[in-house]
Motif scaffolding. Structure first.
Motif, PDB file in Angstrom:
ATOM      1  N   UNK A 286       0.746  -1.062   0.050  1.00  0.00           N
ATOM      2  CA  UNK A 286       0.114   0.128   0.153  1.00  0.00           C
ATOM      3  C   UNK A 286       0.797   1.618  -0.145  1.00  0.00           C
ATOM      4  N   UNK A 287       2.338   1.420   0.171  1.00  0.00           N
ATOM      5  CA  UNK A 287       2.660   2.393   0.613  1.00  0.00           C
ATOM      6  C   UNK A 287       4.020   2.638  -0.266  1.00  0.00           C
ATOM      7  N   UNK A 288       3.969   1.543  -1.193  1.00  0.00           N
ATOM      8  CA  UNK A 288       4.807   1.720  -1.764  1.00  0.00           C
ATOM      9  C   UNK A 288       4.560   1.209  -3.204  1.00  0.00           C
TER      10      UNK A 288
ATOM     11  N   UNK B  44      -3.372   5.359   7.659  1.00  0.00           N
ATOM     12  CA  UNK B  44      -2.817   5.681   9.126  1.00  0.00           C
ATOM     13  C   UNK B  44      -3.268   4.549   9.663  1.00  0.00           C
ATOM     14  N   UNK B  45      -3.155   4.846  10.856  1.00  0.00           N
ATOM     15  CA  UNK B  45      -3.202   3.690  12.151  1.00  0.00           C
ATOM     16  C   UNK B  45      -3.849   4.926  13.476  1.00  0.00           C
ATOM     17  N   UNK B  46      -6.129   4.131  13.228  1.00  0.00           N
ATOM     18  CA  UNK B  46      -6.051   4.689  14.630  1.00  0.00           C
ATOM     19  C   UNK B  46      -6.659   3.328  16.084  1.00  0.00           C
TER      20      UNK B  46
ATOM     21  N   UNK C 170       5.825   0.111  11.772  1.00  0.00           N
ATOM     22  CA  UNK C 170       5.987   2.056  12.231  1.00  0.00           C
ATOM     23  C   UNK C 170       6.504   2.337  10.876  1.00  0.00           C
ATOM     24  N   UNK C 171       7.112   2.002   9.861  1.00  0.00           N
ATOM     25  CA  UNK C 171       7.960   2.450   9.233  1.00  0.00           C
ATOM     26  C   UNK C 171       7.189   2.902   7.695  1.00  0.00           C
ATOM     27  N   UNK C 172       5.687   2.528   7.735  1.00  0.00           N
ATOM     28  CA  UNK C 172       4.714   2.774   6.864  1.00  0.00           C
ATOM     29  C   UNK C 172       3.731   3.664   7.308  1.00  0.00           C
ATOM     30  N   UNK C 173       3.915   4.099   8.580  1.00  0.00           N
ATOM     31  CA  UNK C 173       2.421   4.413   9.320  1.00  0.00           C
ATOM     32  C   UNK C 173       3.134   6.388   9.463  1.00  0.00           C
ATOM     33  N   UNK C 174       3.634   6.959   9.260  1.00  0.00           N
ATOM     34  CA  UNK C 174       3.742   8.448   9.839  1.00  0.00           C
ATOM     35  C   UNK C 174       3.381   8.742  10.910  1.00  0.00           C
ATOM     36  N   UNK C 175       3.935   9.608  11.987  1.00  0.00           N
ATOM     37  CA  UNK C 175       3.835   9.606  12.987  1.00  0.00           C
ATOM     38  C   UNK C 175       2.386  11.119  13.000  1.00  0.00           C
ATOM     39  N   UNK C 176       2.381  11.837  11.994  1.00  0.00           N
ATOM     40  CA  UNK C 176       1.289  12.531  12.225  1.00  0.00           C
ATOM     41  C   UNK C 176      -0.243  11.677  12.020  1.00  0.00           C
ATOM     42  N   UNK C 177      -0.326  11.092  11.068  1.00  0.00           N
ATOM     43  CA  UNK C 177      -1.184   9.905  11.374  1.00  0.00           C
ATOM     44  C   UNK C 177      -1.816   8.251  11.720  1.00  0.00           C
ATOM     45  N   UNK C 178      -1.077   9.471  13.428  1.00  0.00           N
ATOM     46  CA  UNK C 178      -1.361   7.602  14.374  1.00  0.00           C
ATOM     47  C   UNK C 178      -2.059   8.328  14.951  1.00  0.00           C
ATOM     48  N   UNK C 179      -3.458   8.000  15.190  1.00  0.00           N
ATOM     49  CA  UNK C 179      -4.557   7.912  16.272  1.00  0.00           C
ATOM     50  C   UNK C 179      -4.355   7.302  17.328  1.00  0.00           C
ATOM     51  N   UNK C 180      -4.443   7.642  18.357  1.00  0.00           N
ATOM     52  CA  UNK C 180      -4.146   6.762  19.714  1.00  0.00           C
ATOM     53  C   UNK C 180      -5.421   7.011  20.833  1.00  0.00           C
TER      54      UNK C 180
END
Length: 282
Positions: free
Chosen positions: A108-110, A119-121, A140-150
């Motif tokens: 998906x990422x490449x 994103x991660x939710x 972790x390398x495929x999801x940027x930090x700004x697109x992670x919601x916890x």
């Protein structure tokens, strides 16, 4: 009932964003949570956690935890129980990706054209995410930090936890903020949510997104015959089952679709059907 024949509504656009849950979907942490709960329960002479209770815990935050406490009837406070859970968090350092996950995230990422955003939710905390995934670069390398919601995000609250749609809508907002110049805003119907929990499926449907439900074999056994209710996002209509931890439940259909075509159940993320969702690979 759910159908074995794919029913994609012709009006749905191709998927442009994928939003993933974490526990039990990307990594085997749900099994580790079960080990942790059972370690505590057995120390007080209580039986192992059944899936009828486990299912209520998944992704639901405080409400699920309170139901666990009510069932367990332990001679300790809720705060002490939570402290004993946290004390065993090092067990998550042995977590590993579930089958098909590294390949799916990498593809998906490449290899998507046009690019599919990820994103991660997760209802997990940011600290717990770090413990569970710091040794897993394939996650972790495929999801940027700004697109992670916890679950402990400042914009989240217990009232907004799954099955409410807030976490997925927040993740979509983060995706849209990350878009490059000239990229059109991603709409909810262009999002595909990946979930293992019943509450997560309902949250995705409430958000107006398509859903892939990939349940644990134990949850699958508990809810056999009620898949359509889950896929339609009606978790309140899922009657309590009798399945137990470790029970058989993976026999039979490996993929099912809701009658409206907005949700799919599959038992693994291996061999994901990109074409079905209009995702083009380079």
């Amino acid at each position: 009932m759910a159908t074995q024949t794919p029913q994609p509504p012709p009006t749905l656009p191709p998927v442009r964003a994928c939003i993933f849950d974490l526990d039990g979907l990307l990594i085997n942490s749900e099994d580790i949570y079960t080990d942790i709960y059972n370690n505590i329960l057995h120390a007080y002479g209580r039986p192992s956690l059944p899936w009828s209770i486990k299912a209520k815990l998944q992704s639901t935050g405080r409400s699920g935890f309170l139901q666990l406490l009510d069932w367990a009837q332990l001679p300790i406070s809720g705060d002490e129980f939570l402290a004993q859970i946290t004390a065993q968090y090092d067990l998550f350092r042995r977590s590993k990706p579930l089958p098909g996950v590294p390949e799916l995230l990498s593809t998906l990422s490449t290899k998507t054209s046009p690019k599919v955003h990820i994103a991660i939710a997760s209802s997990s905390t940011a600290r717990a995410f770090g413990i569970k995934t710091s040794h897993l670069p394939s996650i972790t390398k495929h999801v940027s930090e700004e697109c992670r919601v916890f679950g402990d995000d400042p914009q989240m609250s217990d009232a907004k936890k799954k099955p409410m749609p807030d976490i997925f809508l927040l993740a979509l907002g983060r995706i849209n903020k990350s878009l490059g110049p000239g990229e059109r805003e991603v709409k909810a119907e262009e999002c595909l949510v990946f979930e293992d929990s019943v509450a997560g499926v309902e949250a995705g449907r409430r958000a107006g997104m398509r859903v892939v439900w990939c349940p644990h074999v134990g949850l699958r056994g508990l809810l056999r015959g009620r898949e359509e209710v889950v896929l339609e996002g009606r978790s309140a209509g899922v009657e309590e089952g009798k399945g137990e931890m470790g029970g058989k439940g993976g026999e039979g259909e490996k993929r099912l679709w809701s009658r409206d075509g907005w949700a799919e159940m599959r038992m693994s993320l291996e061999g994901f059907d990109y074409e079905h969702y209009g995702i083009c690979l380079e």
